[in-house]
Motif scaffolding. Structure first.
Motif, PDB file in Angstrom:
ATOM      1  N   LEU A 151       8.891 120.154  59.205  1.00  0.00           N
ATOM      2  CA  LEU A 151       8.608 121.160  60.239  1.00  0.00           C
ATOM      3  C   LEU A 151       9.628 122.306  60.268  1.00  0.00           C
ATOM      4  CD1 LEU A 151       7.389 118.953  63.239  1.00  0.00           C
ATOM      5  CD2 LEU A 151       6.027 120.506  61.821  1.00  0.00           C
ATOM      6  N   PRO A 152      10.908 122.052  60.073  1.00  0.00           N
ATOM      7  CA  PRO A 152      11.862 123.167  60.114  1.00  0.00           C
ATOM      8  C   PRO A 152      11.648 124.212  59.026  1.00  0.00           C
ATOM      9  CG  PRO A 152      12.998 121.063  60.394  1.00  0.00           C
ATOM     10  CD  PRO A 152      11.589 120.745  59.970  1.00  0.00           C
ATOM     11  N   HIS A 153      10.883 123.868  58.015  1.00  0.00           N
ATOM     12  CA  HIS A 153      10.704 124.787  56.892  1.00  0.00           C
ATOM     13  C   HIS A 153       9.468 125.682  57.041  1.00  0.00           C
ATOM     14  CE1 HIS A 153      13.907 122.652  54.907  1.00  0.00           C
ATOM     15  NE2 HIS A 153      13.255 121.509  55.011  1.00  0.00           N
ATOM     16  N   PHE A 154       8.732 125.537  58.135  1.00  0.00           N
ATOM     17  CA  PHE A 154       7.569 126.384  58.360  1.00  0.00           C
ATOM     18  C   PHE A 154       7.983 127.676  59.044  1.00  0.00           C
ATOM     19  CE2 PHE A 154       5.413 122.198  58.184  1.00  0.00           C
ATOM     20  CZ  PHE A 154       4.463 122.491  57.218  1.00  0.00           C
ATOM     21  N   ARG A 164       3.946 130.253  56.358  1.00  0.00           N
ATOM     22  CA  ARG A 164       4.709 130.125  55.112  1.00  0.00           C
ATOM     23  C   ARG A 164       5.494 128.812  55.110  1.00  0.00           C
ATOM     24  NH1 ARG A 164       4.101 134.819  52.585  1.00  0.00           N
ATOM     25  NH2 ARG A 164       3.729 136.691  53.857  1.00  0.00           N
ATOM     26  N   TYR A 165       5.563 128.249  53.886  1.00  0.00           N
ATOM     27  CA  TYR A 165       6.336 127.033  53.645  1.00  0.00           C
ATOM     28  C   TYR A 165       6.925 127.152  52.252  1.00  0.00           C
ATOM     29  CZ  TYR A 165       7.262 122.121  52.426  1.00  0.00           C
ATOM     30  OH  TYR A 165       7.838 120.962  51.991  1.00  0.00           O
ATOM     31  N   HIS A 166       8.228 127.430  52.202  1.00  0.00           N
ATOM     32  CA  HIS A 166       8.880 127.692  50.918  1.00  0.00           C
ATOM     33  C   HIS A 166       8.077 128.756  50.160  1.00  0.00           C
ATOM     34  CE1 HIS A 166      11.798 124.645  51.758  1.00  0.00           C
ATOM     35  NE2 HIS A 166      10.911 123.663  51.756  1.00  0.00           N
ATOM     36  N   GLU A 167       7.627 128.427  48.912  1.00  0.00           N
ATOM     37  CA  GLU A 167       6.897 129.420  48.124  1.00  0.00           C
ATOM     38  C   GLU A 167       5.413 129.474  48.471  1.00  0.00           C
ATOM     39  OE1 GLU A 167       6.797 125.568  45.736  1.00  0.00           O
ATOM     40  OE2 GLU A 167       8.155 126.630  47.097  1.00  0.00           O
ATOM     41  N   HIS A 168       4.977 128.596  49.353  1.00  0.00           N
ATOM     42  CA  HIS A 168       3.574 128.552  49.749  1.00  0.00           C
ATOM     43  C   HIS A 168       3.286 129.542  50.873  1.00  0.00           C
ATOM     44  CE1 HIS A 168       2.547 124.871  47.503  1.00  0.00           C
ATOM     45  NE2 HIS A 168       3.778 124.467  47.788  1.00  0.00           N
ATOM     46  N   ALA A 169       2.025 129.982  50.922  1.00  0.00           N
ATOM     47  CA  ALA A 169       1.545 130.788  52.040  1.00  0.00           C
ATOM     48  C   ALA A 169       0.103 130.388  52.310  1.00  0.00           C
ATOM     49  CB  ALA A 169       1.635 132.278  51.726  1.00  0.00           C
ATOM     50  N   LEU A 181       4.043 125.499  67.241  1.00  0.00           N
ATOM     51  CA  LEU A 181       3.857 125.042  65.862  1.00  0.00           C
ATOM     52  C   LEU A 181       3.042 123.758  65.740  1.00  0.00           C
ATOM     53  CD1 LEU A 181       4.391 125.500  62.899  1.00  0.00           C
ATOM     54  CD2 LEU A 181       6.568 124.293  63.155  1.00  0.00           C
ATOM     55  N   PRO A 182       3.320 122.700  66.495  1.00  0.00           N
ATOM     56  CA  PRO A 182       2.508 121.488  66.329  1.00  0.00           C
ATOM     57  C   PRO A 182       1.019 121.734  66.580  1.00  0.00           C
ATOM     58  CG  PRO A 182       4.513 120.991  67.528  1.00  0.00           C
ATOM     59  CD  PRO A 182       4.438 122.487  67.421  1.00  0.00           C
ATOM     60  N   ARG A 183       0.708 122.491  67.671  1.00  0.00           N
ATOM     61  CA  ARG A 183      -0.693 122.792  67.960  1.00  0.00           C
ATOM     62  C   ARG A 183      -1.261 123.739  66.912  1.00  0.00           C
ATOM     63  NH1 ARG A 183      -1.948 124.980  73.657  1.00  0.00           N
ATOM     64  NH2 ARG A 183      -4.010 124.969  72.667  1.00  0.00           N
ATOM     65  N   LEU A 184      -0.463 124.670  66.458  1.00  0.00           N
ATOM     66  CA  LEU A 184      -0.927 125.605  65.420  1.00  0.00           C
ATOM     67  C   LEU A 184      -1.339 124.843  64.161  1.00  0.00           C
ATOM     68  CD1 LEU A 184       0.551 128.999  64.428  1.00  0.00           C
ATOM     69  CD2 LEU A 184       0.314 127.256  62.675  1.00  0.00           C
ATOM     70  N   LEU A 185      -0.502 123.904  63.735  1.00  0.00           N
ATOM     71  CA  LEU A 185      -0.822 123.136  62.536  1.00  0.00           C
ATOM     72  C   LEU A 185      -2.105 122.328  62.727  1.00  0.00           C
ATOM     73  CD1 LEU A 185       2.736 121.864  61.536  1.00  0.00           C
ATOM     74  CD2 LEU A 185       1.383 123.632  60.381  1.00  0.00           C
ATOM     75  N   ALA A 186      -2.253 121.742  63.904  1.00  0.00           N
ATOM     76  CA  ALA A 186      -3.429 120.911  64.160  1.00  0.00           C
ATOM     77  C   ALA A 186      -4.700 121.730  64.325  1.00  0.00           C
ATOM     78  CB  ALA A 186      -3.189 120.063  65.409  1.00  0.00           C
ATOM     79  N   SER A 187      -4.572 123.032  64.511  1.00  0.00           N
ATOM     80  CA  SER A 187      -5.736 123.875  64.781  1.00  0.00           C
ATOM     81  C   SER A 187      -6.291 124.550  63.532  1.00  0.00           C
ATOM     82  CB  SER A 187      -5.361 124.951  65.812  1.00  0.00           C
ATOM     83  OG  SER A 187      -4.961 124.368  67.030  1.00  0.00           O
ATOM     84  N   GLN A 188      -5.671 124.326  62.380  1.00  0.00           N
ATOM     85  CA  GLN A 188      -6.140 124.986  61.156  1.00  0.00           C
ATOM     86  C   GLN A 188      -7.303 124.215  60.525  1.00  0.00           C
ATOM     87  OE1 GLN A 188      -4.917 127.977  60.815  1.00  0.00           O
ATOM     88  NE2 GLN A 188      -3.626 127.418  62.578  1.00  0.00           N
ATOM     89  N   TRP A 189      -7.990 124.885  59.622  1.00  0.00           N
ATOM     90  CA  TRP A 189      -9.079 124.236  58.868  1.00  0.00           C
ATOM     91  C   TRP A 189      -8.532 123.391  57.723  1.00  0.00           C
ATOM     92  CZ3 TRP A 189     -13.539 123.483  60.834  1.00  0.00           C
ATOM     93  CH2 TRP A 189     -14.120 124.417  61.702  1.00  0.00           C
ATOM     94  N   TYR A 190      -7.237 123.344  57.603  1.00  0.00           N
ATOM     95  CA  TYR A 190      -6.598 122.530  56.580  1.00  0.00           C
ATOM     96  C   TYR A 190      -5.518 121.686  57.245  1.00  0.00           C
ATOM     97  CZ  TYR A 190      -3.560 126.625  56.969  1.00  0.00           C
ATOM     98  OH  TYR A 190      -2.787 127.648  57.464  1.00  0.00           O
ATOM     99  N   ARG A 191      -5.227 120.572  56.605  1.00  0.00           N
ATOM    100  CA  ARG A 191      -4.148 119.707  57.067  1.00  0.00           C
ATOM    101  C   ARG A 191      -3.074 119.674  55.992  1.00  0.00           C
ATOM    102  NH1 ARG A 191      -4.106 113.099  57.150  1.00  0.00           N
ATOM    103  NH2 ARG A 191      -1.854 112.883  57.558  1.00  0.00           N
ATOM    104  N   LEU A 192      -1.915 120.224  56.312  1.00  0.00           N
ATOM    105  CA  LEU A 192      -0.798 120.181  55.371  1.00  0.00           C
ATOM    106  C   LEU A 192      -0.173 118.794  55.417  1.00  0.00           C
ATOM    107  CD1 LEU A 192       0.834 123.661  56.055  1.00  0.00           C
ATOM    108  CD2 LEU A 192      -0.828 123.025  54.306  1.00  0.00           C
TER     109      LEU A 192
END
Length: 831
Positions: A151-154, A164-169, A181-192
């Protein structure tokens, strides 16, 4: 067989395009390759791919030609220059998958799906199971550790709508930018998710076990049109003259895909990368010219393996390695164990998707089976591991009987894995679904007077397709990428399409294969080296000689005593104090590479040996590497096979040089004159010693000055020049007389007469060309040579030997000691 609408190539030349070898570099090579005698350049994938890619199979944009190679303008310029020199272009096409790149935005369609989910117009492009868990989201296993640790790397770039996560976007779902952030991650169409979750939790189809490559649904006409529009436009414009289709076994319906492609190309020459095993045949209904040629490779290589010697070599290997039966001591047991490991571990997610689909179908069946998920899972695994081929083709009526018999035999064995006979009925369900049948109904009519509803029909079609796709991935990963590395008895036999358990083939089997190819697929592709072969043809030719002198190989290793064995793994739990298997493999690899293996060759041998150890997965692996073990293996390669201890290899090399020469030239001549269209891998017109990728994918290097010297009458000074002269002579003959080798040509064995007849392979093409070569030349010398063995050239003539210019009258019986006095091969023509 489908005859192409335009003339088939007489020979193709494969170029591995990459940023260090773009279209402009290929264009500069055109005059030399035209002079060599090929008719077409064969280009690795040309569409936009991940930046820096050295292979191009990680496509990100089907609408554009790759900018790093020179873009469409550069490709058109290459095509124009090639055409000015009488050459056409064949291009490698990747319909099965696209890249999941870093950042994801490089793949525009995938980016849109990640932002908008199933509502995206591109959602139909990708093979995603939105109902396969994760709350209707697409799992992206890209995190370096568990989510909580990462989580600290998002970083949320709300203004750009990007996470963004390191070289990912990744794109943010509209309206979620301001969420915590926790709700944002859970609200996407993808699960990281942590990358280790991929094997069991992934809910999209991938290429084999590579999560960075996502399956594309080209069976959808709209997706086919969108992903093929640019390539088909280039075909219509005359830029592209033919196609190589990568991994057709990953497609839902390869036959249907090829039919649609044939319509789009107007019937251009097309070959498919289909790997045939055993007696398997390419489906006759496929609209293509044939395979890319791994079946030809198997039949050529097998001629140069001594059946008795390979058996004795196995005995020496067993004494040296002392392997367990399922860890390299028995081929079939080794394959079966590898298959169980892959199907239960690496392909767990693919199996679970099949279990879910089978459970739904079973619950709707006229007679519900009450099959527990564990029983369906076990039935799936037991059936899959018993398939002797890459996959069945339920949608192809020409394969129905063959596939039904094959799956029937597999099902009989799978039932035996169940202790309770009633629970073994799960096998019957999986068997029927794999064949595209309704449960309990062999005729597939729906059964019991009930008509399947749309959902049931869709599930059954989906199951049959996914079963076949999973079977293909399982065979590739368990055999090619695991068992081949656990059974290194004779490394030349551990090749794509090969059979390490039965590496030798005799002349009769070769002639029967060639006759069948000329009859059924006369313009199929043939290969000896490719970007995917684990060892180039000349490395395999060298190693194959060891099957003729197994005792000498034993003595070379035996003389070094304990120094011949890598003392790797000390202090590593479960690794043991020594690894004789990786040692055996390392010594053979170094011998196969030849003289360069000493000293600088370690920089090539060590990575190949480490890759083999990781693929074998017995003491280290890609996902669980053991650093101290791998360091010990590297040190062993540098000090042993490629160091001071490697001197005996050089001595053996010098002793076996005449027999290596016979194998190298013999295999090359067979490849260039047998039925089919030979594809030469870059650099293989000369002596070409390359190991597994990335060693075999270095930018191409050419020697036009050497060809000019030979054309000027200079005698070859070494084996490399001798092979170049042979290659150019055969290629130019094919180009000058295409009718002698093409679809209307003929193939007839020419049998030697005498005590050493089995050491000669000869055949006649169209009554005008005769190929003659020596096989198992070391054994031939040991048994006294040719004696009075002779070869009767066909009537007509006179026959002129194209390498020496000598003439032989037609119909005459000529002693092979005379016929092959100057070289172990000869190429005659009656022009």
């Amino acid at each position: 067989m489908t005859q192409p609408s335009s003339p088939s190539p007489t020979a193709t030349y494969r170029l591995q395009l990459q940023p260090d070898f773009p279209f402009a570099a290929a264009e500069r090579a055109v005059p030399h390759l035209a002079e060599l005698g090929v008719s077409h350049l064969h280009l690795s994938p040309v569409l936009e791919s991940v930046p820096g890619s050295t292979h191009g199979y990680d496509v990100v944009d089907h609408t554009a030609v790759r900018a790093e190679l020179g873009g469409e303008r550069g490709l058109r310029q290459l095509a124009a220059t090639a055409r000015a020199h009488g050459l056409g272009l064949v291009v490698d096409l990747v319909p099965n998958h696209m890249a999941v790149p870093q950042p994801a935005g490089l793949n525009g369609p995938l980016w849109d799906v990640l932002r908008h989910g199933p509502a995206s117009p591109y959602a139909r492009w990708f093979d995603v199971d939105w109902d396969g868990g994760h709350d209707g989201r697409l799992l992206l296993p890209v995190l370096g550790g568990p989510l909580g640790d990462e989580l600290p790397h998002f970083v949320v770039a709300a203004g750009d709508g990007v996470l963004r996560y390191h070289e990912h976007a990744f794109p943010l779902r509209p309206g979620t930018e301001e969420l915590p952030l926790p709700r944002l991650l859970a609200s996407q169409w993808y699960r990281l998710a942590w990358w280790r979750l991929a094997r069991s939790e992934l809910n999209y189809r991938r290429f084999f076990t590579i999560s960075e490559l996502i399956g594309v649904r080209v069976e959808d006409p709209e997706v086919f049109d969108a992903t093929h529009r640019t390539v088909l436009r280039l075909v219509r414009d005359g830029v592209i003259d033919g196609l190589r289709i990568d991994h057709p076994d990953g497609l839902v319906d390869p036959g249907g895909y090829l039919a649609r492609l044939q319509e789009g190309t107007g019937g251009r020459w097309t070959v498919v990368e289909k790997i045939l095993t055993g007696d398997e045949r390419l489906p006759a209904s496929w609209a293509c010219a044939g395979t890319t040629g791994y079946d030809a490779l198997r039949h050529i290589d097998g001629l140069f393996v001594c059946p008795q010697g390979s058996g004795r070599l196995f005995s020496h290997y067993r004494d040296f390695v002392t392997p367990l039966a399922d860890e390299g001591g028995d081929w079939e047991e080794t394959v079966r164990r590898a298959a169980y490991e892959v199907v239960t571990h690496d392909l767990a997610a693919e199996v679970e998707r099949l279990v879910r689909t089978a459970a739904r179908i079973s619950g709707r069946a006229p007679r519900p089976g009450d099959h527990a998920p564990w029983a369906l899972r076990q039935a799936l695994r037991e059936l899959l591991v018993r398939l002797p081929v890459y996959r069945p083709y339920a949608a192809d009526p020409t394969r129905a009987a063959t596939d039904a018999a094959m799956l029937g035999r597999a099902a009989a064995g799978a039932r035996g894995a169940f202790r309770v006979p009633e629970e073994a009925r799960a096998v019957d369900l999986i068997h029927d679904l794999a064949l595209g049948r309704c449960p309990d109904e062999p005729d597939g009519d729906g059964g019991h007077g009930d008509t399947p509803d749309a959902a049931d029909r869709a599930d059954r079609a989906d199951f049959a397709a996914r079963f076949a796709q999973t079977a293909s991935a399982l065979h590739a990963k368990s055999v090619e990428d695991t068992a081949f590395y656990r059974y290194p008895v004779l490394l030349s036999a551990c090749e794509v399409g090969g059979d390490p358990g039965e590496p030798a083939l005799g002349p009769d089997a070769f002639h029967a294969y060639c006759a069948r190819v000329q009859r059924d697929w006369p313009t199929t592709g043939t290969v000896l080296s490719t970007h995917d072969t684990k060892r180039s043809a000349d490395v395999r030719a060298r190693i194959a000689v060891l099957s003729e002198c197994p005792d000498r190989w034993r003595d070379v290793l035996g003389a070094m005593a304990e120094a011949a064995v890598c003392g790797a793994g000390s202090g590593v739990d479960g690794a043991g104090p020594a690894d004789p298997m990786v040692s055996w493999l390392a010594w053979q690899t170094a011998f196969g590479l030849g003289a360069p293996a000493v000293g600088a060759g370690a920089e090539r041998v060590a990575p190949a040996v480490l890759k083999a150890a990781r693929e074998a997965g017995l003491r280290t692996s890609w996902t669980e590497p053991r650093a101290d073990y791998e360091e010990a293996v590297t040190e062993f390669v540098h000090s042993g096979p490629c160091g001071p201890l490697g001197a005996p290899l050089a001595a053996l090399d010098a002793e076996l040089a005449p027999f290596i020469r016979a194998n190298v030239l013999g295999a090359a001549l067979l490849h260039l004159t047998m039925p089919g269209v030979p594809d030469l891998y870059q650099g293989s017109e000369r002596l070409h010693t390359a190991l597994v990728d990335p060693d075999n994918r270095a930018p191409a290097r050419f020697r036009p000055e050497l060809l000019a010297e030979l054309d000027g009458g200079a005698a070859p000074l070494d084996l490399s020049a001798e092979k170049l002269r042979l290659t150019a002579t055969a290629l130019r003959l094919r180009r000058r007389r295409p009718e002698w080798f093409g679809a209307a040509a003929s193939y007839e064995p020419v049998r030697a007469e005498g005590p050493a007849a089995d050491h000669c392979v000869a055949f006649c093409r169209s009554g005008r060309v005769v190929t003659v070569l020596t096989r198992l030349s070391l054994r031939l010398v040991e048994t006294g040579g040719w004696w009075d063995t002779g070869l009767r050239l066909p009537p007509g003539g006179p026959w002129r030997e194209l390498l020496t210019g000598r003439e032989v009258p037609g119909g005459a019986l000529v002693g092979l000691s005379e016929l092959l006095a100057d070289a172990p091969v000869a190429l005659f023509a009656a022009e």
